[in-house]
Design an enzyme around this catalytic site. Structure first.
Site, PDB file in Angstrom:
ATOM      1  N   ALA A 127      14.979   2.789  68.549  1.00 12.93           N
ATOM      2  CA  ALA A 127      15.347   4.200  68.470  1.00 12.93           C
ATOM      3  C   ALA A 127      15.496   4.690  67.030  1.00 12.93           C
ATOM      4  O   ALA A 127      15.937   5.818  66.805  1.00 12.93           O
ATOM      5  CB  ALA A 127      16.648   4.423  69.228  1.00 12.93           C
ATOM      6  N   ASN A 165      22.354  -0.964  69.549  1.00  9.51           N
ATOM      7  CA  ASN A 165      21.520  -2.131  69.237  1.00  9.51           C
ATOM      8  C   ASN A 165      20.746  -1.892  67.946  1.00  9.51           C
ATOM      9  O   ASN A 165      20.377  -2.826  67.233  1.00  9.51           O
ATOM     10  CB  ASN A 165      20.564  -2.419  70.393  1.00  9.51           C
ATOM     11  CG  ASN A 165      21.297  -3.031  71.566  1.00  9.51           C
ATOM     12  OD1 ASN A 165      21.614  -4.210  71.538  1.00  9.51           O
ATOM     13  ND2 ASN A 165      21.606  -2.229  72.560  1.00  9.51           N
ATOM     14  N   HIS A 206      20.462   9.184  64.830  1.00 15.48           N
ATOM     15  CA  HIS A 206      20.817   8.019  64.008  1.00 15.48           C
ATOM     16  C   HIS A 206      20.483   8.342  62.556  1.00 15.48           C
ATOM     17  O   HIS A 206      19.353   8.754  62.261  1.00 15.48           O
ATOM     18  CB  HIS A 206      20.023   6.782  64.432  1.00 15.48           C
ATOM     19  CG  HIS A 206      20.237   6.392  65.861  1.00 15.48           C
ATOM     20  ND1 HIS A 206      21.406   5.825  66.312  1.00 15.48           N
ATOM     21  CD2 HIS A 206      19.437   6.498  66.950  1.00 15.48           C
ATOM     22  CE1 HIS A 206      21.307   5.584  67.606  1.00 15.48           C
ATOM     23  NE2 HIS A 206      20.116   5.984  68.018  1.00 15.48           N
TER      24      HIS A 206
END
Ligand SMILES: NC(=O)C1=CN([C@@H]2O[C@H](COP(=O)(O)OP(=O)(O)OC[C@H]3O[C@@H](n4cnc5c(N)ncnc54)[C@H](OP(=O)(O)O)[C@@H]3O)[C@@H](O)[C@H]2O)C=CC1
Ligand SMILES: O=C([O-])CC(=O)C(=O)O
Length: 253
Positions: free
Chosen positions: A108, A176, A204
């Site tokens: 991601a 993760n 993120h």
């Protein structure tokens, strides 16, 4: 959904603790007709060249070694499991012995190639700021353990700051990416998690400080319609890796 993407490969088998989820996925496929395995041995019995783990950190602990011992490559999405140094060492030893590979796709996030390059000359600090809508965080063990009520959150709230190895245990289905980042950086990332009711996306931000570069990367991801914790990009990242492998590494981006 499976047509025209990964041409030079077969999807031979699927396995999930909940068989009906495999059946649903298989029913949506047009090109592939995978066997639905009723246990992990049966999946390995299909003699895959590559096994993609898209399940949980526990699944990496349970099956990772068996995948490599069977002679298959292993693609890990629940990368948090690899923050356990003993497990990582065992997997690397098996991969070396069996001449197979362990892959941790960028998932991601983005830019792990640059982070890895910077690690060659040493990284001073690496930080991940993950911002998700409260509904994506409310089931995390940390939130439950600390009794944090995210239903009432009206403004962006930092709910956690800590090292990646701890963050992946407290938020096993949310960060993760912090493990993938730490492994690429060869330095443990500091993780900040923000429950943000003003955003719809999983965001993120990576901040790396090193002699060669100061790196800031921000990724704003559409959540998967099936699982708000998971970004759609993560699935695309695994498929893109499979495509590169199936194309026999003629071109590596
Ligand atoms: N590296 C990255 O950038 C990213 C990593 N991830 C991680 O990838 C993994 C998959 O994500 P996602 O598909 O959204 O997860 P989901 O929870 O939607 O699906 C995972 C499936 O695997 C099953 N499962 C879990 N553990 C096992 C096990 N030990 N054996 C067999 N089946 C198991 C789950 O069953 P049940 O629900 O019953 O547990 C569930 O059906 C997660 O760990 C997620 O955190 C996600 C996004 C980005
Ligand atoms: O999909 C994401 O945004 C990140 C995620 O869940 C993870 O790293 O586990």
């Amino acid at each position: 959904m499976d047509e025209g993407v990964v041409e030079n490969a077969e999807l031979v088998a699927l396995y999930d603790v909940a068989r009906e989820r495999c059946e649903k996925l298989a029913s949506e496929l047009k090109r592939f007709k995978p066997r639905i395995a009723s246990c992990f041995e049966e999946l390995l019995g299909s003699k895959p060249d590559v096994v993609v783990e898209a399940a949980s950190q526990q699944a990496v602990r349970e099956y990772g070694l068996r995948v490599l011992e069977s002679g298959a490559d292993l693609i890990v999405l629940s990368v948090g499991a690899l923050m356990d140094r003993d497990l990582l060492a065992k997997l690397v030893e098996a991969a070396r012995r069996k001449r197979r590979h362990i892959y941790t796709p960028s998932g991601a996030i983005a830019g792990l190639d640059a982070v890895y390059a910077l690690s060659l000359n040493g990284i001073r600090s690496v930080r991940l700021v993950t911002r998700k809508p409260p509904r994506a965080l409310k089931d995390a063990p940390y939130v439950r353990e600390k009794g944090i009520n995210l239903d009432e959150t009206r403004e962006p709230t930092t709910i956690y700051v800590g090292p990646a190895s701890e963050a992946v245990k407290y938020f096993p289905a949310n960060v993760n990416v912090a493990a993938a980042l730490s492994l690429a950086a060869k330095k443990e990332a500091t993780v900040e998690i923000v429950a943000d009711p003003t955003v719809e996306r999983n965001i993120h931000e990576i901040h790396v400080d090193s002699e060669a570069s100061k790196l800031t990367i921000r990724v704003e991801n559409t959540p998967s319609p099936m699982n708000p914790r998971t970004s759609y990009l993560a699935a695309l990242s695994a498929i893109a890796l499979l495509k590169r492998l199936a194309d026999e590494r003629l071109w590596i981006a």
